[in-house]
Design a protein around this motif. Structure first.
Motif, PDB file in Angstrom:
ATOM      1  N   LYS A 202       0.909  -1.196  -0.022  1.00  5.88           N
ATOM      2  CA  LYS A 202      -0.088   0.042  -0.025  1.00  5.88           C
ATOM      3  C   LYS A 202       0.851   1.337   0.084  1.00  5.88           C
ATOM      4  N   ASP A 203       0.449   2.210  -0.790  1.00  9.79           N
ATOM      5  CA  ASP A 203       1.255   3.508  -1.038  1.00  9.79           C
ATOM      6  C   ASP A 203       0.811   4.372  -0.018  1.00  9.79           C
ATOM      7  N   VAL A 204       1.197   4.139   1.317  1.00  7.80           N
ATOM      8  CA  VAL A 204       0.646   5.034   2.446  1.00  7.80           C
ATOM      9  C   VAL A 204       1.863   5.528   2.930  1.00  7.80           C
ATOM     10  N   MET A 205       3.152   5.596   2.352  1.00  6.28           N
ATOM     11  CA  MET A 205       4.207   6.299   3.224  1.00  6.28           C
ATOM     12  C   MET A 205       4.138   7.906   3.029  1.00  6.28           C
ATOM     13  N   ASP A 243       3.911   3.603 -17.219  1.00 10.75           N
ATOM     14  CA  ASP A 243       4.290   4.413 -16.124  1.00 10.75           C
ATOM     15  C   ASP A 243       4.696   3.961 -14.790  1.00 10.75           C
ATOM     16  N   ALA A 244       5.318   2.702 -14.762  1.00  8.46           N
ATOM     17  CA  ALA A 244       5.559   2.029 -13.519  1.00  8.46           C
ATOM     18  C   ALA A 244       6.827   2.867 -12.967  1.00  8.46           C
ATOM     19  N   SER A 245       6.933   2.783 -11.629  1.00  7.69           N
ATOM     20  CA  SER A 245       8.015   3.529 -10.767  1.00  7.69           C
ATOM     21  C   SER A 245       8.804   2.434 -10.046  1.00  7.69           C
ATOM     22  N   TYR A 246       9.931   2.523  -9.561  1.00  9.39           N
ATOM     23  CA  TYR A 246      10.704   1.139  -9.058  1.00  9.39           C
ATOM     24  C   TYR A 246      10.443   1.599  -7.592  1.00  9.39           C
ATOM     25  N   VAL A 247       9.951   0.534  -6.721  1.00 10.09           N
ATOM     26  CA  VAL A 247       9.718   0.928  -5.314  1.00 10.09           C
ATOM     27  C   VAL A 247      10.286   0.015  -4.494  1.00 10.09           C
ATOM     28  N   MET A 248      10.411   0.403  -3.011  1.00  7.07           N
ATOM     29  CA  MET A 248      10.830  -0.540  -1.999  1.00  7.07           C
ATOM     30  C   MET A 248       9.576  -0.799  -1.266  1.00  7.07           C
ATOM     31  N   ASP A 249       9.177  -2.216  -1.102  1.00  7.98           N
ATOM     32  CA  ASP A 249       7.866  -2.499  -0.670  1.00  7.98           C
ATOM     33  C   ASP A 249       8.322  -3.054   0.868  1.00  7.98           C
ATOM     34  N   VAL A 250       7.928  -2.354   1.833  1.00  8.76           N
ATOM     35  CA  VAL A 250       8.339  -2.919   3.338  1.00  8.76           C
ATOM     36  C   VAL A 250       7.174  -3.820   3.963  1.00  8.76           C
ATOM     37  N   TYR A 251       7.345  -5.104   3.874  1.00 10.45           N
ATOM     38  CA  TYR A 251       6.151  -5.831   4.226  1.00 10.45           C
ATOM     39  C   TYR A 251       6.300  -6.234   5.718  1.00 10.45           C
ATOM     40  N   LEU A 252       5.351  -5.978   6.488  1.00  9.40           N
ATOM     41  CA  LEU A 252       5.376  -6.011   7.999  1.00  9.40           C
ATOM     42  C   LEU A 252       5.020  -7.590   8.389  1.00  9.40           C
TER      43      LEU A 252
END
Length: 958
Positions: A202-205, A243-252
């Motif tokens: 989720k893009d909630v940062m 239109d993709a962007s490279y992300v770091m996904d922090v899974y809790l």
């Protein structure tokens, strides 16, 4: 034909048709591997369940083999490194679960979805099974956890495979990841820039994710995933719009989902040092909330920095920092999302220094200089924003956003400098009296300058934005409006005395008051239409015409009041007509452009993607300078071209996103106009040491660039490599010319166009595990750059112009990390060499080099004790001023112990044991030489802290 034969034929044909009917489903393929050594697991059971939990397929895995004929016998040669494959058929589109099990391994469930009109084959990638823990005589023996692996297009790091304690935060974990670096607060994975950070998909940062990286506890993180995330256009259209962007996904971890958690820390130490930290967070399927507070006077703001980036961590001034962050995100459904964030910060910086220097300048008379300065600066900063995202129906997306910033700076400083052509052997107290104009000036003094400054500045910014996407059949319409207003108001109260000793002694005294008001307003409107002109399983093409209109207005008002001291002690005030001014700027830019993307599959050679952009900018600029007695106006019109063409090649047929192998070639041209204020025919002498002149003849600047990038991941042995090359050639480069007058120490500054500038850069890296269980990793990286440009600083005493100089730099870095969770030890060693050089035709050459050796050891000892040592051995040499060449050691030590069920942690830290931290301030003259070097040592200290960690689950987790 007999009746019996007819029956047999009927039965055969019935079976054939029934088999044909079965194969009308979708083929599902996958690979099962051991998570410990990456080898294929043969005879693993794979059960496919539909959404109703009914079994639709049941197969076992098999390692592929090659047939070998030897001495009349047939042998099967199996390669476990290729993995164990399985294949089955699901009857229709929909959601399914693959349940993979094997004796001695934990059962794993993998969810996958077969979309409508997908095709006939679906690959769900590698499935890793972890061995079950076995209890032997009350001792748990667990397999070493896999640190890094690929899952399709996703690079995955297992957080539990690293040595962490309760005090570590997300930033500490990111630094441990093989192939991942922090550069200037930005995250790079195998050389690729991470554009954003999200949590559990989720893009909630918040708007400042780096602040959360300093606060989020590392022990709640399960995995870190790096991948290309779809953009808003793709989500609106339901297909890839590039239109993709490279992300770091922090899974809790699941235990901390829908739970309140936080920590609090307080500490005190020697040198009157103290700190306080607090953090509260909650994350669930609908909400994300964090609030953090940080207050300390430990000598620097908490920075994201690599282990070998010492400057930002150790060269900051001594400051006290207070900061409060708040972030809240609410997304009850996919149709609505609401975000709000805020930051409040105050920094109090103190600086004081007094040094006497001999300037060892080649081809010049030695100059001796005394420099003294004290200053105190208080900065107040506030930032806030809110946004709402809407998806009321399929094919419609909208976003409304507002943000503001406010800053206030208050600074008071006093300083003086004394210049001499010979070393005068007198006491420091006499030097101080001379600087304060209270003693007789000895022979040989050429200049005394003294000033006191009190400045106050207010700055603000307001931004509003709305953006809408509408899917029209197979195409997309985008509309966007931005409104940006910012201002800068300030006043400076300055009193200075400048005494010059030439044939006759001259002295200038003045007290001045600047009142400055700046206000800029910009409105941008953008309209684009994405046309999907071709789309099938092997081709994709998008053509996007667009139009952009930008309207800018700016107002710059400055009043300069002079107070001339009189012999009787009084002061006469008057307005400085020549330097008080009002500037009005206005510009309008119309951009008409075309953006093109074409992706296609090559026969057995992977995928290739072309994209290009051709914008034409028509810019009209008007700027007016209004004095009390005269005015000056300039009007310019520009036509700017900024074409771009890029090709991306992904050689592997099943690697459409290029996560395994990619080759990128890009060329571009970019034209820019001078700043409006540069075009004014004006002379500004308000600064007694720096005179500024405008240049109405400035031309637009043109940059031509070419870049080449390569990236490859070796799936079998987990090695990775990347390399990038870039070259830029600039015509009519806009630069600031600086003419230095050695007699009185003043400069004359003017913007000019310069030809003959170009830049070449190269960067590469290689990473590899040195052990099959990935406990030891080696990462190598190197970079170099070369720039040829004009030396814009020169001395006017011999009437010489600027010459061309060559600047070069390089960096070589090797990082070795050994992380063994079974022994609770992590060791990191980094060696880096950095160099910068200047080659000038008319001046001496300078080669600056820095060699850094960094060693970090972290160990979890019995009885809940954690210990760590960080040592950085740095050598710097090549400075023209010999006093700057030195070797120093930064050493920090930390020990902590957890008590009360690991909820409370007591710690003791020793910062800069050998007292090497300092702040160095340089002042360079017009010839590029270091004229003044001021040094302030920041005290070393010992800090004792207590930390409390807590979590509160709203429900029982399974």
């Amino acid at each position: 034909m007999t009746f019996f034969k007819k029956i047999v034929i009927f039965v055969i044909f019935s079976q054939l048709f029934s088999l044909k009917g079965v194969t009308q489903g979708i083929i599902v393929q996958g690979i099962v591997r051991d998570a410990f050594d990456n080898r294929g697991l043969e005879n693993a059971h794979v059960k496919i369940l539909n959404s109703d939990s009914n079994v639709v397929a049941l197969v076992t895995t098999e390692i592929p083999y090659t047939v070998i004929h030897s001495e009349g016998a047939v042998k099967k040669n199996k390669n476990p490194n290729s993995g164990a494959f399985f294949e089955c058929i699901v009857p229709k589109n929909g959601s399914y679960t693959a349940v993979v099990s094997m004796m001695g391994y934990k059962t794993k469930r993998v969810l996958f979805h077969v979309p409508q009109d997908y095709g006939k084959k679906l690959e769900i990638g590698d499935i890793y099974l972890f061995q079950e823990q076995k209890a032997l005589e009350e001792v748990t023996v667990a397999a070493t956890k896999l640190k890094i692996y690929h899952s399709g297009d996703t690079l995955v790091y297992n957080a539990d495979a690293f040595v962490l304690d309760k005090q570590n935060v997300l930033e500490d974990l990111v630094k441990m990841l093989p192939g991942v670096e922090l550069r200037d607060g930005r995250v790079f994975a195998n050389g690729r820039f991470v554009e954003s950070i999200i949590i559990s998909g989720k893009d909630v940062m918040p708007s400042d994710p780096m602040q959360l990286m300093k606060m989020l506890p590392a022990y709640i993180v399960d995995k870190l995933k790096f991948y290309d995330q779809q953009g808003e256009k793709s989500k609106t259209m339901g297909k890839d719009m590039h239109d993709a962007s490279y992300v770091m996904d922090v899974y809790l971890k699941r235990d901390y989902h829908a739970a309140w958690l936080g920590n609090a820390q307080a500490g005190g130490g020697t040198q009157k040092r103290w700190e306080g930290l607090g953090f509260i967070m909650r994350f669930d399927d609908r909400q994300f909330f964090t609030i953090s507070a940080d207050a300390n006077n430990i000598g620097r703001e908490r920075e994201n920095t690599d282990i070998c980036t010492i400057e930002s961590a150790y060269d900051d001034r001594d400051l006290t920092n207070h900061q409060l962050n708040l972030n809240y995100s609410y997304h009850p459904t996919d149709k609505l999302r609401f975000d709000v964030n805020g930051v409040a910060r105050r920094q109090d910086t103190e600086f004081g220094v007094k040094e006497k220097q001999k300037l060892d300048l080649s081809n010049s008379t030695d100059i001796y200089k005394l420099y003294s300065k004290t200053s105190n600066k208080i900065n107040d900063y506030y930032r806030g924003g809110m946004s709402m995202t809407l998806r009321p129906r399929k094919g419609l997306y909208g976003k409304l956003m507002y943000s503001f910033k406010y800053g206030k700076d208050t600074e008071e400083s006093k300083g003086y400098s004394i210049t001499s052509l010979r070393d005068i052997n007198i006491s420091d107290s006499v030097w101080l009296q001379i600087g304060q104009m209270q003693a007789t000036v000895p022979t040989g003094i050429t200049n005394i300058y003294k000033d006191s400054v009190l400045s106050l500045r207010h700055a603000y910014e307001h931004k509003a934005e709305t953006e809408w996407h509408l899917a029209l059949g197979g195409n997309l319409l985008k509309f966007k409006i931005d409104y940006d207003m910012h201002g800068d108001n300030g006043n400076i109260n300055q009193r200075y005395i400048n005494r010059v000793f030439e044939d006759e002694e001259t002295e200038a005294k003045r007290k001045s008051l600047h009142d400055t008001q700046i206000k800029d307003v910009a409105t941008t409107m953008q309209l684009e239409y994405n046309i999907n002109y071709i789309e099938d399983s092997s081709k994709r093409g998008i053509l996007t015409p667009y139009y952009t209109f930008i309207h800018k207005k700016a107002h710059d008002y400055r009043e300069l009041v002079l107070f001339e001291p009189q012999n009787d002690g009084s002061e006469v005030s008057h307005i400085d007509v020549d330097n008080s001014r009002r500037i009005k700027e206005k510009s309008e830019t119309h951009t008409l452009g075309l953006y093109w993307i074409h992706e296609m599959q090559l026969h057995r050679k992977g995928w290739v993607c072309f994209n290009g952009q051709m914008p034409i900018h028509i810019k009209d600029v008007s700027v007016q300078l209004i004095h009390e007695t005269a005015s000056n106006r300039q009007h310019k019109q520009y036509i700017l071209l900024s074409p771009t063409l890029e090709m991306k090649w992904y050689p592997k047929a099943d690697d459409r996103k290029g996560s395994i192998t990619s080759l990128n070639l890009k060329g571009w041209c970019n034209q820019t106009t001078p700043k409006e204020i540069y075009l004014l025919n004006q002379t500004d002498t308000s600064d007694p040491l720096n005179t500024y002149m405008g240049n109405p003849e400035l031309r637009k600047q043109t940059d031509l660039g070419l870049s080449l990038g390569f990236r490859h991941y070796f799936e079998r042995n987990k090695h990775n490599t990347y390399a990038t090359f870039g070259s830029t050639n600039t015509w009519n480069a806009i630069a600031i010319q600086s003419i230095y007058d050695k007699q009185n120490g003043t400069r004359t500054l003017m913007p000019v166009n310069v030809d003959g500038k170009y830049n070449i850069s190269l960067e590469c890296g290689y990473g590899m595990p040195l052990a099959s269980n990935q406990t030891c990793w080696l990462n190598l990286s190197a970079g170099a750059n070369y720039t040829r440009c004009a030396n814009m600083m020169f001395d006017n005493s011999n009437n010489q112009g600027f010459d061309y100089m060559k600047l070069y730099g390089y960096r070589v870095k090797a990082n070795l990390r050994w992380n063994n969770t079974s022994r609770n030890v992590e060791v990191a060693y980094t060696v880096a060499s950095n160099g910068n050089g200047i080659i000038s035709n008319a001046d001496s050459n300078e080669k600056l080099q820095e060699l850094t050796n960094s060693l970090s050891i972290t160990s979890h000892l019995p009885a809940g004790i954690n210990a760590s040592v960080n040592c950085n051995f740095i050598s710097r040499f090549g400075f023209e001023m010999k006093t700057l060449n030195r070797t120093f050691i930064f050493t920090d030590a930390h020990i902590s112990k957890s008590i009360y069920k690991e909820k409370v942690e007591l710690s003791l830290s020793a910062i800069d044991i050998f007292h090497q931290r300092k702040h160095v301030q340089f002042v360079m003259n017009g010839e590029g030489h270091i004229e003044t070097m001021a040094t302030q040592y920041i005290p070393a200290y010992v800090l004792a802290s207590i930390r409390f960690n807590w979590s509160l689950s709203s429900k029982k987790k399974r």
